[in-house]
Design an enzyme around this catalytic site. Structure first.
Site, PDB file in Angstrom:
ATOM      1  NE  ARG A 122      20.457  10.386   4.966  1.00 36.62           N
ATOM      2  CZ  ARG A 122      21.656  10.122   4.458  1.00 36.62           C
ATOM      3  NH1 ARG A 122      22.645   9.754   5.281  1.00 36.62           N
ATOM      4  NH2 ARG A 122      21.887  10.198   3.168  1.00 36.62           N
ATOM      5  CE  LYS A 144       1.089  20.834  12.646  1.00 37.88           C
ATOM      6  NZ  LYS A 144      -0.031  21.761  12.372  1.00 37.88           N
ATOM      7  CD  GLU A 186      -1.721  29.567  18.538  1.00 39.75           C
ATOM      8  OE1 GLU A 186      -2.555  28.644  18.693  1.00 39.75           O
ATOM      9  OE2 GLU A 186      -1.220  29.840  17.426  1.00 39.75           O
ATOM     10  CE  LYS A 228       0.697  21.687  19.480  1.00 34.74           C
ATOM     11  NZ  LYS A 228       1.412  22.854  18.928  1.00 34.74           N
ATOM     12  CD  GLU A 238      -2.065  19.519  10.825  1.00 35.79           C
ATOM     13  OE1 GLU A 238      -1.697  20.205  11.789  1.00 35.79           O
ATOM     14  OE2 GLU A 238      -1.976  19.894   9.643  1.00 35.79           O
ATOM     15  NE  ARG A 242       0.034  18.459  15.730  1.00 32.32           N
ATOM     16  CZ  ARG A 242       1.333  18.287  15.935  1.00 32.32           C
ATOM     17  NH1 ARG A 242       1.866  17.083  15.883  1.00 32.32           N
ATOM     18  NH2 ARG A 242       2.113  19.331  16.206  1.00 32.32           N
ATOM     19  CG  ASN A 246      -3.741  23.774  11.705  1.00 33.54           C
ATOM     20  OD1 ASN A 246      -2.728  24.430  11.899  1.00 33.54           O
ATOM     21  ND2 ASN A 246      -3.702  22.485  11.429  1.00 33.54           N
ATOM     22  CG  HIS A 249      -3.441  28.407  12.766  1.00 33.75           C
ATOM     23  ND1 HIS A 249      -4.244  28.440  13.883  1.00 33.75           N
ATOM     24  CD2 HIS A 249      -2.159  28.435  13.224  1.00 33.75           C
ATOM     25  CE1 HIS A 249      -3.479  28.482  14.966  1.00 33.75           C
ATOM     26  NE2 HIS A 249      -2.227  28.490  14.595  1.00 33.75           N
ATOM     27  CG  HIS A 253      -0.920  30.428   8.406  1.00 37.72           C
ATOM     28  ND1 HIS A 253      -0.759  29.057   8.317  1.00 37.72           N
ATOM     29  CD2 HIS A 253      -0.476  30.772   9.644  1.00 37.72           C
ATOM     30  CE1 HIS A 253      -0.253  28.604   9.453  1.00 37.72           C
ATOM     31  NE2 HIS A 253      -0.076  29.629  10.265  1.00 37.72           N
ATOM     32  CG  HIS A 268       1.482  32.928  14.561  1.00 33.89           C
ATOM     33  ND1 HIS A 268       0.990  32.485  13.349  1.00 33.89           N
ATOM     34  CD2 HIS A 268       1.183  31.951  15.462  1.00 33.89           C
ATOM     35  CE1 HIS A 268       0.445  31.294  13.495  1.00 33.89           C
ATOM     36  NE2 HIS A 268       0.543  30.950  14.770  1.00 33.89           N
TER      37      HIS A 268
END
Length: 370
Positions: A122, A144, A186, A228, A238, A242, A246, A249, A253, A268
């Protein structure tokens, strides 16, 4: 000279150290975070072969006991199978929740390690040691973590902030030129979404930075991490601003999913670069972004060797319907409708919810054919 950037998240705050030669100091930098000198390292096998000796010796010199779990490089390691193998290995080491796990490698390693750390017992604290440009400027900061699923990229994961990020610029000297370019996408994204002055700097200095000029790489990385960090501090989960990170993206993606996340075909950062160009073109098609800004964004991508997709992969399997289907699984979508990061110009990105599906389909058909 070392740069230190703070990520302010109350009890989850941490710092990002950026500089040359930091791997040799890692033991001394990481030891204060530990209750007992015990860590497990999850490392990309290629990165470890290149830089693990210096890092491991530094830990040993700081009297830190460490065990190594190696993973294969590439997006294929962001899978349920890899997650199971890594978590079982961590449990076999009998780590305590107060121990540390270290991610050593690129974005894939950081994503997988962070997810494993977040769910093992956990939650066990972890440290990011990113060794690629893309990981240093983006994926190592912000918490993330995820693995991929058959439905798309990064769909299974948690938010789990690192305790510390150590970015040694020296590791970039061993990166292939293609990976430097992918990481630059990026960096350029930060200028395109919200900082016109930084975009102008990137346009002017891409050739020297990508040729390995340390001062320019250090400046670009520092500016990107600072930007960032500010955004993550304002919107950790997000829920708002935030999402701007993306930019490109959702389109990108989709391309990655179609090629089965095969980085030998498409990195990527290359997918993000293509996606950003498409976001600018779609914004223009919707009457939002002036054509001159579209052309300037594409010029900046081309200056970094990041041409749009047809030039990267001529004759690729870019069927518009397949792209749209992949985009429909994006995490940002709400109420069955697409959410895209669009722009009113360079430095002026915004979140657009409820994007008209037919407009996107028509755009994809025209853009892929061109």
């Amino acid at each position: 000279m070392k740069q230190t950037v703070a990520v302010a998240l109350d009890q989850r705050s941490y710092v990002v150290d950026i500089g040359q030669g930091l791997l040799a100091e890692a033991g001394a930098l990481i030891r204060p975070l530990m209750k007992r000198p015990r860590v497990a390292i999850i490392a990309d096998s290629t990165a470890w072969a290149l830089h693990g000796g210096v890092f491991g010796e530094s830990l040993t010199q700081a009297s830190i006991i460490w065990d190594l779990i190696e993973i294969a490089p590439g997006e294929g390691s962001k899978s349920f199978a890899s997650l199971e193998r890594v978590t079982e290995a961590l449990l076999a080491l009998n780590l305590e929740r107060s121990d540390l796990i270290i991610a050593f490698g690129g974005g894939v390693t950081g994503d997988l390690t962070g997810f494993a750390a977040g769910i093992t017992k956990r939650g066990i604290d972890f440290v990011q040691v990113p060794t690629t440009l893309l990981a240093q400027v983006d994926s190592s900061v912000g918490g993330k973590t995820a693995i991929n699923a058959s439905a798309g990229k990064n769909l299974i994961g948690v938010f789990w902030q690192p305790r510390y990020v150590l970015a040694d610029l020296s590791t970039l000297a061993t990166l292939p030129a293609r990976d430097l370019r992918a990481g630059w996408a990026e960096i350029l994204k930060i200028g395109l979404l919200g900082d016109r002055a930084f975009f102008d700097w990137c346009l002017a200095h891409a050739p020297t930075a990508l040729a390995g000029t340390v001062e320019h790489l250090a400046y670009a990385i520092g500016q990107s991490v600072q930007a960032k960090a500010r955004i993550v501090a304002e919107d950790e989960r997000e829920a708002g601003v935030r999402a701007l990170l993306n930019l490109g993206h959702t389109f990108g993606h989709a391309f990655e999913a179609i090629v089965g996340f095969d980085e030998s075909v498409l990195r990527h950062g290359e997918a993000v670069a293509c996606g950003m160009a498409m976001a600018f073109r779609f914004s223009h098609a919707q009457g939002l972004c002036p054509q001159e800004d579209v052309l300037l964004a594409e010029k900046a991508l081309q200056a970094a060797g990041l041409a749009y997709l047809p030039r990267l992969l001529p004759g690729g399997p870019w069927h518009p319907d397949a792209l749209f289907e992949a985009m429909s699984h994006d995490k940002k979508n709400e109420n069955g409708a697409l959410t895209l990061i669009l722009t009113r110009g360079i430095g002026a990105a915004f979140v657009q919810k409820g994007v008209d599906a037919e407009a996107v389909r028509a755009f994809l058909k025209e853009d892929v054919q061109r």
